[in-house]
Motif scaffolding. Structure first.
Motif, PDB file in Angstrom:
ATOM      1  N   GLY A 191      54.406  47.414   3.392  1.00  0.00           N
ATOM      2  CA  GLY A 191      54.853  48.531   4.218  1.00  0.00           C
ATOM      3  C   GLY A 191      55.957  48.062   5.133  1.00  0.00           C
ATOM      4  N   CYS A 192      55.555  47.670   6.363  1.00  0.00           N
ATOM      5  CA  CYS A 192      56.546  47.271   7.369  1.00  0.00           C
ATOM      6  C   CYS A 192      57.193  45.934   7.027  1.00  0.00           C
ATOM      7  CB  CYS A 192      55.896  47.184   8.744  1.00  0.00           C
ATOM      8  SG  CYS A 192      54.764  45.779   8.910  1.00  0.00           S
ATOM      9  N   GLY A 193      56.466  45.059   6.368  1.00  0.00           N
ATOM     10  CA  GLY A 193      57.020  43.762   5.981  1.00  0.00           C
ATOM     11  C   GLY A 193      57.002  42.694   7.057  1.00  0.00           C
ATOM     12  N   ALA A 221      52.940  44.087  11.046  1.00  0.00           N
ATOM     13  CA  ALA A 221      52.608  45.033  12.120  1.00  0.00           C
ATOM     14  C   ALA A 221      51.734  46.203  11.676  1.00  0.00           C
ATOM     15  CB  ALA A 221      53.891  45.571  12.732  1.00  0.00           C
ATOM     16  N   CYS A 222      51.817  46.627  10.414  1.00  0.00           N
ATOM     17  CA  CYS A 222      51.167  47.895  10.031  1.00  0.00           C
ATOM     18  C   CYS A 222      49.817  47.716   9.332  1.00  0.00           C
ATOM     19  CB  CYS A 222      52.099  48.692   9.125  1.00  0.00           C
ATOM     20  SG  CYS A 222      52.247  48.027   7.457  1.00  0.00           S
ATOM     21  N   PHE A 223      49.517  46.527   8.882  1.00  0.00           N
ATOM     22  CA  PHE A 223      48.280  46.211   8.153  1.00  0.00           C
ATOM     23  C   PHE A 223      48.141  46.972   6.834  1.00  0.00           C
ATOM     24  CE2 PHE A 223      45.719  43.318  10.723  1.00  0.00           C
ATOM     25  CZ  PHE A 223      46.505  43.264  11.850  1.00  0.00           C
ATOM     26  N   ALA A 224      49.219  47.615   6.371  1.00  0.00           N
ATOM     27  CA  ALA A 224      49.160  48.342   5.099  1.00  0.00           C
ATOM     28  C   ALA A 224      49.016  47.385   3.932  1.00  0.00           C
ATOM     29  CB  ALA A 224      50.422  49.177   4.920  1.00  0.00           C
ATOM     30  N   CYS A 225      49.329  46.117   4.162  1.00  0.00           N
ATOM     31  CA  CYS A 225      49.406  45.182   3.044  1.00  0.00           C
ATOM     32  C   CYS A 225      48.210  44.245   2.952  1.00  0.00           C
ATOM     33  CB  CYS A 225      50.677  44.357   3.169  1.00  0.00           C
ATOM     34  SG  CYS A 225      50.614  43.230   4.565  1.00  0.00           S
ATOM     35  N   VAL A 226      47.198  44.448   3.783  1.00  0.00           N
ATOM     36  CA  VAL A 226      46.062  43.524   3.788  1.00  0.00           C
ATOM     37  C   VAL A 226      45.289  43.614   2.474  1.00  0.00           C
ATOM     38  CG1 VAL A 226      43.801  43.129   4.853  1.00  0.00           C
ATOM     39  CG2 VAL A 226      45.825  43.436   6.280  1.00  0.00           C
ATOM     40  N   ILE A 262      49.998  40.500   2.721  1.00  0.00           N
ATOM     41  CA  ILE A 262      50.974  40.264   1.655  1.00  0.00           C
ATOM     42  C   ILE A 262      52.336  39.906   2.241  1.00  0.00           C
ATOM     43  CG2 ILE A 262      52.245  41.383  -0.238  1.00  0.00           C
ATOM     44  CD1 ILE A 262      49.608  42.994  -0.742  1.00  0.00           C
ATOM     45  N   CYS A 263      52.722  40.597   3.312  1.00  0.00           N
ATOM     46  CA  CYS A 263      54.075  40.381   3.846  1.00  0.00           C
ATOM     47  C   CYS A 263      54.234  39.011   4.494  1.00  0.00           C
ATOM     48  CB  CYS A 263      54.450  41.479   4.823  1.00  0.00           C
ATOM     49  SG  CYS A 263      53.417  41.546   6.295  1.00  0.00           S
ATOM     50  N   GLN A 264      53.143  38.455   5.021  1.00  0.00           N
ATOM     51  CA  GLN A 264      53.272  37.174   5.713  1.00  0.00           C
ATOM     52  C   GLN A 264      52.744  36.008   4.881  1.00  0.00           C
ATOM     53  OE1 GLN A 264      51.352  38.008   9.514  1.00  0.00           O
ATOM     54  NE2 GLN A 264      53.366  38.337  10.422  1.00  0.00           N
TER      55      GLN A 264
HETATM   56 FE1  FES Z   1      52.932  45.789   7.439  1.00  0.00          FE
HETATM   57 FE2  FES Z   1      52.228  43.596   6.065  1.00  0.00          FE
HETATM   58  S1  FES Z   1      53.513  45.212   5.441  1.00  0.00           S
HETATM   59  S2  FES Z   1      51.489  44.263   7.993  1.00  0.00           S
END
Ligand code: FES
Length: 250
Positions: free
Chosen positions: A214-216, A219-224, A236-238
């Motif tokens: 999501g945010c990359g 910050a958004c936790f969409a990728c957990v 995923i982003c980190q």
């Molecule tokens: Fe938003 Fe990873 S994409 S926390």
């Protein structure tokens, strides 16, 4: 090391249904990006940056290629950029695909907009003398892109869900035709990755979950996503977008 930079748009082209290829110029990104890494682009008028994976790099010409689907307002606006315009970018981000000294043959398995990072990987593997094979899945014939580019790397199987081009069905339907390989690398929609990792559970593989971002920036936790080791999840982003297939629970 990632940096905040200005990239100059060199070309924007629709290469398949809803699919846009953009060529950007920046010496630092072209010289430092590894296959599987992504750019974090600030599209004008949008607060959140868009994570978009790198599809190809030309170090000599200092060019970076990205592919994206024109689906939301951000990507529609990005598709409207014209040559000469500039984009604020942070990159290269994330951990890319690993390279194993022992690998002789690699199988790339991509689905839809998950295919672009596999092209950059396939090119690098071929340059290192590794035999590359690819299975690419699309919804329909109109969605197919980069067939010739992958065919130049090695034997390539095209699959469409509706059978309008190549083999009919899903990428997993042709895996038994691909013969021997040492490692596989896959990127695409979650149901495809679930099917691929299940089918190839006895093989060492790496998957990129870039489609789930999501945010990359954490910050958004969409990728957990659930993971096998403590604390039981990965971002995923980190922590990614590339993971060993047995590292995360799909
Ligand atoms: Fe938003 Fe990873 S994409 S926390």
């Amino acid at each position: 090391m990632k940096k905040r930079l200005t990239m100059v748009v060199r070309s924007v082209e629709k290469i398949a249904l809803d699919t846009v290829e953009m060529v950007l110029e920046n010496a630092y990104i072209a010289g430092n990006a590894k296959p599987g890494q992504f750019l974090h682009l600030q599209v004008e008028g949008h607060t959140l940056r868009r994570p978009i994976s790198i599809a190809d790099v030309d170090q000599e010409k200092e060019l970076v290629v990205i592919l994206f689907k024109r689906i939301g307002t951000g990507t529609k606006q990005l598709a409207a950029y014209r040559p000469g315009m500039t984009i604020d970018a942070i990159g290269p981000n994330g951990n890319g695909f690993p390279y194993m000294e022992t690998m002789k043959t690699a199988l790339l398995i991509g689905g839809g907009i998950g295919i672009p990072p596999l092209y950059n990987l396939g090119k690098e593997l071929m340059e290192r003398g590794i035999h590359v094979k690819a299975v690419l899945g699309f919804q329909t014939k109109a969605h197919v892109f980069y067939e010739e580019k992958f065919a130049a790397l090695g034997e390539t199987w095209i699959v469409t869900n509706d059978g309008s081009y190549g083999h009919k069905g899903f990428v997993t339907n042709v895996l038994d035709q691909t013969g021997q390989f040492d490692n596989y690398f896959s990127c695409g929609p979650m149901p495809m990755l679930q099917a691929v990792t299940e089918e190839l559970r006895n093989k060492q593989g790496y998957i990129s979950l870039e489609e789930r971002m999501g945010c990359g920036i954490g910050a958004c936790f969409a990728c957990v996503i659930p993971a096998n080791e403590e604390p039981g999840y990965k971002k995923i982003c980190q922590d990614g977008p590339v993971f060993a297939a047995d590292e995360v629970i799909l």
